[in-house]
Enzyme design. Structure first.
Site, short mmCIF file in Angstrom:
data_model
loop_
_atom_site.label_atom_id
_atom_site.label_comp_id
_atom_site.label_asym_id
_atom_site.label_seq_id
_atom_site.Cartn_x
_atom_site.Cartn_y
_atom_site.Cartn_z
N LYS A 145 53.16 33.49 39.27
CA LYS A 145 52.57 33.75 38.17
C LYS A 145 51.35 35.16 38.38
CE LYS A 145 49.62 32.55 34.22
NZ LYS A 145 48.85 33.85 34.29
N HIS A 146 52.00 36.10 37.98
CA HIS A 146 51.22 37.46 38.43
C HIS A 146 50.21 37.54 37.41
CE1 HIS A 146 50.13 40.38 41.23
NE2 HIS A 146 51.13 40.72 41.68
N GLU A 151 48.80 39.61 34.13
CA GLU A 151 49.45 40.31 33.06
C GLU A 151 49.60 41.87 33.27
OE1 GLU A 151 48.04 39.09 29.22
OE2 GLU A 151 48.93 36.76 29.48
N GLU A 204 41.80 31.53 47.46
CA GLU A 204 40.92 32.58 47.80
C GLU A 204 40.12 33.15 46.66
OE1 GLU A 204 39.73 36.08 48.03
OE2 GLU A 204 41.74 36.91 48.52
N CYS A 244 38.65 41.75 47.36
CA CYS A 244 37.84 40.48 47.43
C CYS A 244 36.97 40.94 48.63
CB CYS A 244 38.63 39.58 47.81
SG CYS A 244 39.83 39.01 46.52
N TRP A 266 45.46 40.96 39.99
CA TRP A 266 46.01 42.56 39.57
C TRP A 266 45.67 43.38 40.68
CZ3 TRP A 266 41.75 45.08 39.74
CH2 TRP A 266 40.62 44.50 39.26
N ASN A 267 44.74 43.15 41.57
CA ASN A 267 44.13 44.18 42.23
C ASN A 267 45.06 44.87 43.57
OD1 ASN A 267 43.55 41.60 43.35
ND2 ASN A 267 41.85 42.62 44.55
N SER A 308 38.74 34.30 40.65
CA SER A 308 37.36 33.95 40.61
C SER A 308 37.39 32.43 41.09
CB SER A 308 36.74 34.25 39.34
OG SER A 308 37.35 33.36 38.43
#
Length: 461
Positions: free
Chosen positions: A157-158, A160, A231, A265, A133-134, A210
Site C-alpha cells: 500500500k503505497h 497516494e 521505521e 527520515c 511517498w518520499n 510517522s
C-alpha cells in the site's frame, strides 16, 4: 472498483497527473488471495532460483532507470539526479540480496546431544507493507526484495502521492520474472488497510511513516498477533565536537539536510555544536543555505525542488513560525515564496531550544535546527534528548573517540562519523525509541520475516 477516486498531483506545476479509483473490499481481498496462492509455489523454489529472479529485477531497474526516475520526479518533486540515484540504490539492494541472500538463509547445523540439530529459515507467508511517498521506489524495494528472497508473498500500500510509481514497480517486477500476483499493489483507504492487517492470510506488517501512524499500525497488528517492523522517522542529531574539522562539518551537514529536498527520515536535522565552534558554524552554514536556489527538479543544476504537497509545505512553515515565536533565531529563509509550485526555501534556525518544534519534533523539509552545547559531553546529552533514535552523526578529528561515542553513548540505530549517508544494502537500517523497531537491509533485514525453525533428528533411531 470503488466509486471513490483520488489524484496524483505534480508538486512543481500543481497539475493533476492521474486519477485513480480505490479498490473495492472484494478487489483488495482478491489481491491478498492472489499473493498467497503465488506464495505457495514461490516458497518451494530454491534459494538460488529466487536469487536469480531478484538479480533480474535489479537489471530491469537499471534498464528502466530514466523512465522510472522521471515518473518519481513528476509525482513527488524529487531532483531528477536524486531519482536516478534512488533507482541505482534499489538495483544495488537487488545485487546484494541475490549474492548474499542464499548464504544468509541457508540451513545451519548445530550441536545437540543425541541428535542432529538444524535451524532453517522458512518463509512465513504474505507480508504487507505500508509505505510513504518520499522514496517511491526505495521504500517499496527495501522491504519487498528481502521478503521475496525469503520466499514470502508481498503486498504494497503505497502513499497516494506516488501511486503511479508503486504500480510501475509492480509491473517491472513481473516483467523481470516474478510470478504473477506474488507482489500485489493495493489502492485502498486507511480503513480498508486496517481490515487487511487482520486478514488471515497476512502474516506480517511493515510500515514506514510517522510515530503516530506507527502506533496505530502496531496496535492493529498486535490485536491480530502479527509481527511488525516499524521505521518511524527521526530528528537526527549531528554533533560538531570541539576538535571537529569545521569546513568538513558545515559542508557535510548542508548536504545532509538538503538531500531529497530535506524530506528524508535520516536527513541530518539537528546540528549540535559546541560553544567553541558555534558562532563560526552558524555563520558559515547560514551563508551556504542562503545560496541554495529553488528550481525545476527536472533540471540537472537545480539544488532544491518543491515539497511533495501544499499540506506538507504549510505544516513545515507552521513549525518554523512556532519555533521563532518561542525563541529560535531565523538566520535565513522562513518565508513561503510567491510562485507556482509547493516550494519552501532553505531555512536555518539558530538558538534552538527545548519547547520549540525545531528541537522537539521532526521537521520534514529543508529546515536546519542549530543548537548550542557547552562542551562535548553536553553535545552528546542534547543529541540523546529526543524521543527519536533513528540515525545521527559525529564530527571529530579523533575518530577512535568518535567511534566509542557512537558505539556506547549515541542512542540511535545508525551513526555516521565525519560523513553523511542514507543507506547501504549490506548494513542494517532502523532505529530505537519512537523511531520504531526491527531492521531492514543486511543479513538482519533479510531474516526479519522468516520462521526460524528448529529441527532435531534423533541419531541411531
Amino acid at each position: 472498483m470503488s466509486d471513490q477516486t483520488f489524484t496524483t498531483i505534480n508538486p512543481l506545476t500543481q497539475e493533476v497527473i492521474e486519477t485513480y479509483s480505490y479498490m473495492s473490499d472484494e478487489d483488495a481481498a482478491r489481491v491478498v488471495e492472489d499473493s498467497h496462492k503465488a506464495f505457495l509455489d514461490w516458497r518451494l523454489k530454491s534459494l538460488e532460483d529466487r536469487a536469480s529472479v531478484i538479480a533480474a529485477i535489479g537489471k530491469a531497474l537499471r534498464d528502466n532507470k530514466e523512465e522510472f526516475a522521471q515518473l518519481m520526479t513528476r509525482e513527488v518533486g524529487k531532483l531528477i539526479g536524486d531519482s536516478r540515484d534512488e533507482i541505482e540504490l534499489c538495483a544495488a539492494i537487488c545485487d546484494y540480496t541475490a549474492k548474499d541472500g542464499p548464504a544468509v538463509l541457508a540451513d545451519e547445523e548445530r550441536e545437540a546431544k543425541g541428535a542432529t540439530a538444524i535451524v532453517t529459515h522458512a518463509p512465513i507467508g504474505v507480508v504487507y507493507g505500508i509505505q510513504p511517498w518520499n522514496f517511491p521506489a526505495y521504500q517499496a524495494v527495501r522491504y519487498s526484495i528481502s521478503s521475496l528472497m525469503a520466499g514470502n508473498g508481498v503486498l504494497l500500500k503505497h502513499a497516494e502521492n506516488c501511486t503511479g510509481s508503486g504500480e510501475y514497480l509492480g509491473r517491472l517486477y513481473e516483467k523481470a520474472g516474478l510470478p504473477k500476483g506474488l507482489f500485489g499493489v493495493l489502492r485502498i483507504t486507511h480503513d480498508q488497510s486496517d481490515t487487511l492487517i487482520a486478514h488471515d492470510l497476512v502474516r506480517g506488517v511493515t510500515m514506514t511513516g510517522s510515530d503516530k501512524a506507527g502506533r496505530h499500525i502496531a496496535k492493529k497488528a498486535a490485536e491480530a498477533v502479527k509481527k511488525t517492523v516499524l521505521e518511524l522517522g527521526s530528528n537526527d542529531a549531528y554533533i560538531v565536537l570541539d576538535d571537529a574539522d569545521l569546513d568538513l562539518a558545515v559542508k557535510t551537514c548542508v548536504a545532509g539536510r538538503i538531500y531529497n529536498n530535506g524530506q528524508t527520515c535520516v536527513n541530518a536535522k539537528r546540528f549540535i555544536v559546541t560553544e567553541k565552534n558555534y558562532d563560526a558554524f552558524v555563520d558559515a552554514y547560514g551563508k551556504q543555505f542562503a545560496g541554495i536556489e529553488l528550481g525545476d527538479p527536472t533540471e540537472k543544476d537545480t539544488k532544491l525542488g518543491p515539497m511533495v504537497s501544499k499540506s506538507q509545505r504549510d505544516g513545515l512553515h507552521e513549525q518554523v513560525t512556532q519555533s521563532v515565536a518561542k525563541g529560535a533565531r531565523l538566520v535565513t529563509g522562513g518565508t513561503v515564496p510567491d510562485r507556482e509550485g509547493w516550494f519552501y526555501p532553505a531555512t536555518v534556525l539558530a538558538d534552538v531550544a527545548p519547547g520549540q518544534p525545531a528541537y522537539d519534533d521532526e521537521l520534514f523539509g529543508p529546515v536546519a535546527s542549530i543548537i548550542k552545547a557547552k562542551d562535548d559531553e553536553d553535545a552528546m546529552r542534547i543529541a540523546n534528548d529526543s524521543r527519536y533514535g533513528l540515525g545521527g552523526g559525529i564530527f571529530s578529528r579523533d575518530t577512535d573517540r568518535a567511534r566509542e561515542l557512537a558505539a556506547k553513548h549515541f542512542d540511535t540505530g545508525m551513526v555516521c562519523i565525519n560523513t553523511f549517508d542514507i543507506a547501504s544494502p549490506n548494513m542494517p537500517f532502523g532505529g530505537v525509541k519512537n523511531s520504531g523497531y526491527g531492521r531492514e537491509h543486511g543479513p538482519e533485514g533479510i531474516k526479519e520475516f522468516v520462521n526460524v525453525k528448529s529441527i532435531r533428528i534423533a541419531k541411531g533411531k
